[in-house]
Design a protein around this motif. Sequence first.
Motif, PDB file in Angstrom:
ATOM      1  N   ILE A 180       0.856  -1.188   0.000  1.00  0.00           N
ATOM      2  CA  ILE A 180       0.000   0.000   0.000  1.00  0.00           C
ATOM      3  C   ILE A 180       0.891   1.236   0.000  1.00  0.00           C
ATOM      4  N   PHE A 181       0.585   2.159  -0.883  1.00  0.00           N
ATOM      5  CA  PHE A 181       1.350   3.391  -0.988  1.00  0.00           C
ATOM      6  C   PHE A 181       0.463   4.562  -0.616  1.00  0.00           C
ATOM      7  N   THR A 182       1.018   5.510   0.077  1.00  0.00           N
ATOM      8  CA  THR A 182       0.248   6.648   0.574  1.00  0.00           C
ATOM      9  C   THR A 182       1.014   7.941   0.334  1.00  0.00           C
ATOM     10  N   VAL A 183       0.288   8.961  -0.131  1.00  0.00           N
ATOM     11  CA  VAL A 183       0.861  10.307  -0.255  1.00  0.00           C
ATOM     12  C   VAL A 183      -0.027  11.261   0.536  1.00  0.00           C
ATOM     13  N   ASN A 184       0.540  11.899   1.538  1.00  0.00           N
ATOM     14  CA  ASN A 184      -0.158  12.906   2.338  1.00  0.00           C
ATOM     15  C   ASN A 184       0.369  14.286   1.961  1.00  0.00           C
ATOM     16  N   THR A 185      -0.516  15.234   1.685  1.00  0.00           N
ATOM     17  CA  THR A 185      -0.089  16.595   1.383  1.00  0.00           C
ATOM     18  C   THR A 185      -0.837  17.570   2.278  1.00  0.00           C
ATOM     19  N   VAL A 186      -0.111  18.547   2.806  1.00  0.00           N
ATOM     20  CA  VAL A 186      -0.699  19.578   3.653  1.00  0.00           C
ATOM     21  C   VAL A 186      -0.352  20.934   3.045  1.00  0.00           C
ATOM     22  N   GLN A 187      -1.333  21.813   2.998  1.00  0.00           N
ATOM     23  CA  GLN A 187      -1.180  23.131   2.378  1.00  0.00           C
ATOM     24  C   GLN A 187      -1.004  24.215   3.437  1.00  0.00           C
ATOM     25  N   PHE A 188       0.029  25.032   3.236  1.00  0.00           N
ATOM     26  CA  PHE A 188       0.293  26.132   4.165  1.00  0.00           C
ATOM     27  C   PHE A 188       0.470  27.441   3.400  1.00  0.00           C
ATOM     28  N   GLY A 189       0.230  28.557   4.082  1.00  0.00           N
ATOM     29  CA  GLY A 189       0.533  29.875   3.541  1.00  0.00           C
ATOM     30  C   GLY A 189      -0.051  30.103   2.170  1.00  0.00           C
ATOM     31  N   ASN A 190       0.799  30.550   1.249  1.00  0.00           N
ATOM     32  CA  ASN A 190       0.395  30.842  -0.123  1.00  0.00           C
ATOM     33  C   ASN A 190       0.683  29.661  -1.048  1.00  0.00           C
ATOM     34  N   GLY A 191       0.270  28.482  -0.608  1.00  0.00           N
ATOM     35  CA  GLY A 191       0.398  27.300  -1.447  1.00  0.00           C
ATOM     36  C   GLY A 191       1.698  26.546  -1.304  1.00  0.00           C
ATOM     37  N   ASP A 192       2.371  26.649  -0.148  1.00  0.00           N
ATOM     38  CA  ASP A 192       3.512  25.777   0.139  1.00  0.00           C
ATOM     39  C   ASP A 192       2.974  24.419   0.587  1.00  0.00           C
ATOM     40  N   ILE A 193       3.569  23.350   0.070  1.00  0.00           N
ATOM     41  CA  ILE A 193       3.081  21.996   0.334  1.00  0.00           C
ATOM     42  C   ILE A 193       4.110  21.207   1.136  1.00  0.00           C
ATOM     43  N   PHE A 194       3.640  20.525   2.171  1.00  0.00           N
ATOM     44  CA  PHE A 194       4.471  19.580   2.930  1.00  0.00           C
ATOM     45  C   PHE A 194       3.924  18.191   2.629  1.00  0.00           C
ATOM     46  N   ALA A 195       4.761  17.335   2.042  1.00  0.00           N
ATOM     47  CA  ALA A 195       4.312  16.006   1.624  1.00  0.00           C
ATOM     48  C   ALA A 195       5.020  14.916   2.417  1.00  0.00           C
ATOM     49  N   VAL A 196       4.238  13.932   2.839  1.00  0.00           N
ATOM     50  CA  VAL A 196       4.764  12.731   3.485  1.00  0.00           C
ATOM     51  C   VAL A 196       4.367  11.550   2.611  1.00  0.00           C
ATOM     52  N   ILE A 197       5.360  10.824   2.101  1.00  0.00           N
ATOM     53  CA  ILE A 197       5.121   9.696   1.212  1.00  0.00           C
ATOM     54  C   ILE A 197       5.514   8.428   1.948  1.00  0.00           C
ATOM     55  N   SER A 198       4.697   7.397   1.856  1.00  0.00           N
ATOM     56  CA  SER A 198       5.038   6.174   2.590  1.00  0.00           C
ATOM     57  C   SER A 198       4.592   4.941   1.830  1.00  0.00           C
ATOM     58  N   SER A 199       5.191   3.811   2.166  1.00  0.00           N
ATOM     59  CA  SER A 199       4.789   2.515   1.632  1.00  0.00           C
ATOM     60  C   SER A 199       4.950   1.456   2.704  1.00  0.00           C
ATOM     61  N   SER A 200       4.081   0.459   2.630  1.00  0.00           N
ATOM     62  CA  SER A 200       4.154  -0.650   3.585  1.00  0.00           C
ATOM     63  C   SER A 200       3.348  -1.814   3.036  1.00  0.00           C
ATOM     64  N   PRO A 201       3.612  -3.023   3.521  1.00  0.00           N
ATOM     65  CA  PRO A 201       2.706  -4.125   3.201  1.00  0.00           C
ATOM     66  C   PRO A 201       1.321  -3.829   3.774  1.00  0.00           C
ATOM     67  N   ALA A 202       0.301  -4.372   3.158  1.00  0.00           N
ATOM     68  CA  ALA A 202      -1.063  -4.139   3.637  1.00  0.00           C
ATOM     69  C   ALA A 202      -1.217  -4.550   5.096  1.00  0.00           C
ATOM     70  N   THR A 203      -0.496  -5.580   5.495  1.00  0.00           N
ATOM     71  CA  THR A 203      -0.603  -6.065   6.881  1.00  0.00           C
ATOM     72  C   THR A 203      -0.030  -5.075   7.889  1.00  0.00           C
ATOM     73  N   SER A 204       0.765  -4.107   7.413  1.00  0.00           N
ATOM     74  CA  SER A 204       1.369  -3.107   8.316  1.00  0.00           C
ATOM     75  C   SER A 204       0.754  -1.725   8.131  1.00  0.00           C
ATOM     76  N   LEU A 205      -0.360  -1.650   7.421  1.00  0.00           N
ATOM     77  CA  LEU A 205      -0.917  -0.341   7.078  1.00  0.00           C
ATOM     78  C   LEU A 205      -1.262   0.474   8.315  1.00  0.00           C
ATOM     79  N   ASP A 206      -1.836  -0.130   9.325  1.00  0.00           N
ATOM     80  CA  ASP A 206      -2.204   0.617  10.532  1.00  0.00           C
ATOM     81  C   ASP A 206      -0.978   1.261  11.174  1.00  0.00           C
ATOM     82  N   VAL A 207       0.120   0.510  11.245  1.00  0.00           N
ATOM     83  CA  VAL A 207       1.351   1.037  11.837  1.00  0.00           C
ATOM     84  C   VAL A 207       1.883   2.180  10.976  1.00  0.00           C
ATOM     85  N   CYS A 208       1.852   1.984   9.666  1.00  0.00           N
ATOM     86  CA  CYS A 208       2.355   2.995   8.746  1.00  0.00           C
ATOM     87  C   CYS A 208       1.533   4.280   8.846  1.00  0.00           C
TER      88      CYS A 208
END
Length: 340
Positions: A155-183
């Motif tokens: 399972i792959f996940t991309v989290n993006t958060v928007q700040f100010g005038n469109g600055d983006i903070f991204a957290v990208i992650s991957s894990s086996p489906a069995t570890s998704l909760d931990v991830c």
Amino acid sequence: MKIKRILIFLTAIGFSASLWSCTDKKSSLEKSSLETNITDISKETELPENLRSFETIDGLFSFSTSENIMQTDAENDLNTIIGTNCQFLFREEEHDISLGIMPITNLHQTAEGFSAGLYTSYDEIGEFSNLNGKALTVGDSPAYRITADYENDYIFTVNTVQFGNGDIFAVISSSPATSLDVCERENDIILSTVRYRGGALKTEPETFENDYFSMTIEPKWYFSKTKDDFASIRLNIQNDYNDIWYAFSFSALPDEPNAETAAENAAAKLEGFELTRDKTKFMDCECEHILYKNVPDVWVDYYIFEKDGVCYQGITVCHNDLREQYNADIKKVTENITIK
């Protein structure tokens, strides 16, 4: 640890910042695919007692991680493949979790718009299934989470958060489906601890001035480029593909002898485009007009005129779907240009 497989998705993130400018397709991330029950990650996440703190290179963001994940060595495979895209890379070996941190500044995009571009990119790659988008918030900041399934139950996940005038903070992650909760918990800890030191969303007009003219713009615009005889503006916060084709530039052409010659020179630089030439009025002046289509449904107009012995050039860029609103907006912009 299947590093190569994990990185196929993560490497794609590197193309996202220029995605809108290199494709003429709208995002397939429709509103119906997004959950409407918006969760505030910062309120739902219980932080562990012990955290490790980090700060981005430019000092614009700081964040923390749990002690369960470790920053990777600069020489390992993970950093070698995507190190140019992520400032920080982390591993949690027990559950085979990989995480990357990527701040993207001066993007002037919403979290929704950035995520929509990623969604389109991943959908077109064709190697992912079960793509889903979920609207979130992190405190007062809008955020999005995209998840996708890949082969061998990763399972792959991309989290993006928007700040100010469109600055983006991204957290990208991957894990086996069995570890998704931990991830997801590790993702949420990082997201909940992000601190932004940039400026707030613009609320006041802004003025640029040179020897030839001054231009004042409303907060919805920003100056994307300025120099001695030139200024260009774009929407300060862009939410979808059409918004990048919402631009305007104005310049003095002091070396041109007259508007007709200036138009001929401009047309010569547009070789390969099918041009339409005529005369019209712009900023209450008679002018030379050049019209052409840049990409499907995006029109570019050149307006070249003379005033007090100097040639000036206004260039409008707009997607056809937004033309009526664009014309109204640009009229306000040109009314706030003063030629000296």
